[in-house]
Scaffold this motif. Structure first.
Motif, PDB file in Angstrom:
ATOM      1  N   LYS A 149       0.870  -1.171   0.000  1.00  0.00           N
ATOM      2  CA  LYS A 149       0.000   0.000   0.000  1.00  0.00           C
ATOM      3  C   LYS A 149       0.907   1.220   0.000  1.00  0.00           C
ATOM      4  O   LYS A 149       1.871   1.281   0.769  1.00  0.00           O
ATOM      5  CB  LYS A 149      -0.897   0.004   1.243  1.00  0.00           C
ATOM      6  CG  LYS A 149      -1.954   1.095   1.257  1.00  0.00           C
ATOM      7  CD  LYS A 149      -2.812   1.016   2.515  1.00  0.00           C
ATOM      8  CE  LYS A 149      -3.899   2.075   2.477  1.00  0.00           C
ATOM      9  NZ  LYS A 149      -4.682   2.106   3.742  1.00  0.00           N
ATOM     10  N   ALA A 150       0.628   2.159  -0.881  1.00  0.00           N
ATOM     11  CA  ALA A 150       1.545   3.294  -1.022  1.00  0.00           C
ATOM     12  C   ALA A 150       0.789   4.595  -1.231  1.00  0.00           C
ATOM     13  O   ALA A 150      -0.353   4.604  -1.699  1.00  0.00           O
ATOM     14  CB  ALA A 150       2.495   3.068  -2.190  1.00  0.00           C
ATOM     15  N   SER A 151       1.440   5.685  -0.869  1.00  0.00           N
ATOM     16  CA  SER A 151       0.957   7.029  -1.159  1.00  0.00           C
ATOM     17  C   SER A 151       2.044   7.761  -1.925  1.00  0.00           C
ATOM     18  O   SER A 151       3.233   7.431  -1.802  1.00  0.00           O
ATOM     19  CB  SER A 151       0.634   7.789   0.135  1.00  0.00           C
ATOM     20  OG  SER A 151      -0.430   7.163   0.830  1.00  0.00           O
ATOM     21  N   HIS A 152       1.633   8.746  -2.718  1.00  0.00           N
ATOM     22  CA  HIS A 152       2.660   9.472  -3.479  1.00  0.00           C
ATOM     23  C   HIS A 152       2.294  10.939  -3.653  1.00  0.00           C
ATOM     24  O   HIS A 152       1.136  11.342  -3.548  1.00  0.00           O
ATOM     25  CB  HIS A 152       2.897   8.814  -4.843  1.00  0.00           C
ATOM     26  CG  HIS A 152       1.812   9.068  -5.851  1.00  0.00           C
ATOM     27  ND1 HIS A 152       2.066   9.304  -7.176  1.00  0.00           N
ATOM     28  CD2 HIS A 152       0.464   9.129  -5.716  1.00  0.00           C
ATOM     29  CE1 HIS A 152       0.918   9.490  -7.825  1.00  0.00           C
ATOM     30  NE2 HIS A 152      -0.052   9.386  -6.969  1.00  0.00           N
ATOM     31  N   GLU A 221       8.552  -0.412   4.662  1.00  0.00           N
ATOM     32  CA  GLU A 221       7.378   0.323   5.148  1.00  0.00           C
ATOM     33  C   GLU A 221       7.818   1.587   5.887  1.00  0.00           C
ATOM     34  O   GLU A 221       8.705   1.558   6.737  1.00  0.00           O
ATOM     35  CB  GLU A 221       6.554  -0.583   6.073  1.00  0.00           C
ATOM     36  CG  GLU A 221       5.179  -0.063   6.363  1.00  0.00           C
ATOM     37  CD  GLU A 221       4.288  -1.098   7.040  1.00  0.00           C
ATOM     38  OE1 GLU A 221       3.303  -0.694   7.689  1.00  0.00           O
ATOM     39  OE2 GLU A 221       4.588  -2.310   6.929  1.00  0.00           O
ATOM     40  N   GLY A 222       7.210   2.730   5.523  1.00  0.00           N
ATOM     41  CA  GLY A 222       7.537   4.006   6.144  1.00  0.00           C
ATOM     42  C   GLY A 222       8.688   4.740   5.503  1.00  0.00           C
ATOM     43  O   GLY A 222       8.963   5.903   5.835  1.00  0.00           O
ATOM     44  N   GLU A 223       9.383   4.110   4.569  1.00  0.00           N
ATOM     45  CA  GLU A 223      10.532   4.735   3.907  1.00  0.00           C
ATOM     46  C   GLU A 223      10.055   5.794   2.905  1.00  0.00           C
ATOM     47  O   GLU A 223       9.002   5.660   2.295  1.00  0.00           O
ATOM     48  CB  GLU A 223      11.335   3.655   3.184  1.00  0.00           C
ATOM     49  CG  GLU A 223      12.637   4.146   2.567  1.00  0.00           C
ATOM     50  CD  GLU A 223      13.407   3.014   1.904  1.00  0.00           C
ATOM     51  OE1 GLU A 223      14.345   3.311   1.140  1.00  0.00           O
ATOM     52  OE2 GLU A 223      13.063   1.835   2.140  1.00  0.00           O
ATOM     53  N   CYS A 237       7.340   8.872  -3.166  1.00  0.00           N
ATOM     54  CA  CYS A 237       6.315   7.973  -2.613  1.00  0.00           C
ATOM     55  C   CYS A 237       6.778   7.385  -1.293  1.00  0.00           C
ATOM     56  O   CYS A 237       7.966   7.431  -0.947  1.00  0.00           O
ATOM     57  CB  CYS A 237       5.945   6.871  -3.596  1.00  0.00           C
ATOM     58  SG  CYS A 237       7.160   5.559  -3.777  1.00  0.00           S
ATOM     59  N   THR A 238       5.819   6.836  -0.568  1.00  0.00           N
ATOM     60  CA  THR A 238       6.118   6.124   0.674  1.00  0.00           C
ATOM     61  C   THR A 238       5.240   4.882   0.731  1.00  0.00           C
ATOM     62  O   THR A 238       4.114   4.882   0.219  1.00  0.00           O
ATOM     63  CB  THR A 238       5.855   7.015   1.906  1.00  0.00           C
ATOM     64  OG1 THR A 238       6.279   6.325   3.083  1.00  0.00           O
ATOM     65  CG2 THR A 238       4.377   7.372   2.047  1.00  0.00           C
ATOM     66  N   VAL A 239       5.773   3.832   1.313  1.00  0.00           N
ATOM     67  CA  VAL A 239       5.015   2.589   1.482  1.00  0.00           C
ATOM     68  C   VAL A 239       4.376   2.607   2.864  1.00  0.00           C
ATOM     69  O   VAL A 239       5.067   2.776   3.874  1.00  0.00           O
ATOM     70  CB  VAL A 239       5.937   1.355   1.320  1.00  0.00           C
ATOM     71  CG1 VAL A 239       5.199   0.072   1.673  1.00  0.00           C
ATOM     72  CG2 VAL A 239       6.454   1.282  -0.112  1.00  0.00           C
ATOM     73  N   THR A 240       3.065   2.447   2.891  1.00  0.00           N
ATOM     74  CA  THR A 240       2.339   2.521   4.165  1.00  0.00           C
ATOM     75  C   THR A 240       1.859   1.164   4.650  1.00  0.00           C
ATOM     76  O   THR A 240       1.285   1.063   5.742  1.00  0.00           O
ATOM     77  CB  THR A 240       1.139   3.473   4.030  1.00  0.00           C
ATOM     78  OG1 THR A 240       0.295   3.023   2.951  1.00  0.00           O
ATOM     79  CG2 THR A 240       1.606   4.888   3.721  1.00  0.00           C
TER      80      THR A 240
END
Length: 295
Positions: A149-152, A221-223, A237-240
């Motif tokens: 799951k990611a946000s960007h 995760e969190g990076e 982006c970051t992996v959540t």
């Protein structure tokens, strides 16, 4: 003439075409450079052609005649699978329809099918223990796909005066994130349009652009990612969340396991049969070294 199998001559052009087909496969998968493996590929080509010739010879010996009905049924199936007669002839590289030639080739397939059915019979019915052993031995084939799951945050180049300007803006955003800024809040501030997604949800490989997935799936995760580009612009982006690949329960894949068990049984029978044919065949290779590529 480079290859003679039980008196059957294999034209040099056929050997060369098979060699080129094999080499191009390895070139596509980046496993070869120039001519370094040409002798190996030429050997594979000759072995492939030898195997086909022996199978054809044996099937003609066992089934010298096949019914027109069987040939028609097989040809109809091939045409249907190709999506129609026109596409079928394109697929086999025949610019003009020649049904007599096609039916002769298809009859060879009918003979081969009949012979293989004879070789495989009777097929075993695997026990529960054999199925579970097959499942454990091939566990990598029964795994779920890894998901993340990611946000960007994305900035497109549309309306920008220069790529450097956008790149520097995204570097500044990344610096703020590394310093502890809230990702969702910054993403809202820098969103180009209201409809632009920030939270991409859960996804597997193959569902997004390759450039994006290469970065995202390599992260923990969190990076926070480096600034990178796709056809849509610059991203951070970051992996959540991350769901690792896990084994599917045996009962859920029992039918697939049984199919694999039968396929492995057939492979063993086929390979043993082919080795028997090779052991008694007279194979003459008048050009074992093949031709150099000239590079």
């Amino acid at each position: 003439m480079a290859l003679i199998i039980n008196g059957e001559h294999i034209d040099d052009e056929i050997i060369e075409a098979e060699f080129r087909h094999i080499k191009s496969h390895y070139e596509r998968t980046l496993q070869v450079a120039c001519c370094e493996r040409d002798p190996e590929f030429r050997g594979i080509a000759k072995d492939n052609l030898t195997s086909r010739a022996l199978l054809g010879q044996e099937s003609r010996r066992r089934y010298p005649e096949v019914s027109e009905a069987d040939v028609t049924a097989r040809l109809t199936k091939l045409i249907d699978e190709a999506g129609g007669e026109t596409q079928f002839y394109m697929n086999i590289g025949m610019p003009m329809k020649d049904e007599a030639v096609v039916r002769e080739n298809v009859s060879g397939g009918v003979r081969l099918d009949k012979m293989l059915q004879e070789i495989y019979a009777p097929e075993p019915e695997p026990t529960e223990a054999e199925l579970r052993e097959c499942y454990e031995a091939n566990l990598k084939h029964y795994m779920t796909e890894e998901e993340i799951k990611a946000s960007h945050i994305t900035k497109s180049l549309q309306g920008a005066t220069s790529r450097k300007e956008i790149y520097q803006a995204m570097r500044d955003v990344r610096s703020q994130l590394l310093a502890g800024a809230d990702f969702a809040k910054l993403a809202e501030e820098h969103r180009n349009a209201e409809q632009q997604q920030i939270d991409l949800g859960w996804f597997k490989r193959g569902e997004f652009m390759e450039e994006f997935e290469t970065i995202a799936f390599s992260m923990g995760e969190g990076e926070i990612s480096p600034v990178f580009t796709t056809q849509l612009g610059f991203h951070v982006c970051t992996v959540t969340g991350r769901r690792p690949s896990v084994a599917l329960p045996f009962e859920d894949v029992r039918a697939e396991v049984r199919n694999r068990f039968i396929e492995e049984y057939r492979d063993k029978k086929f390979n043993a049969f082919l080795e028997e044919l090779k052991a008694t065949a007279k194979v003459e290779d008048t050009d074992p070294e093949g031709h150099n590529c000239g590079h």
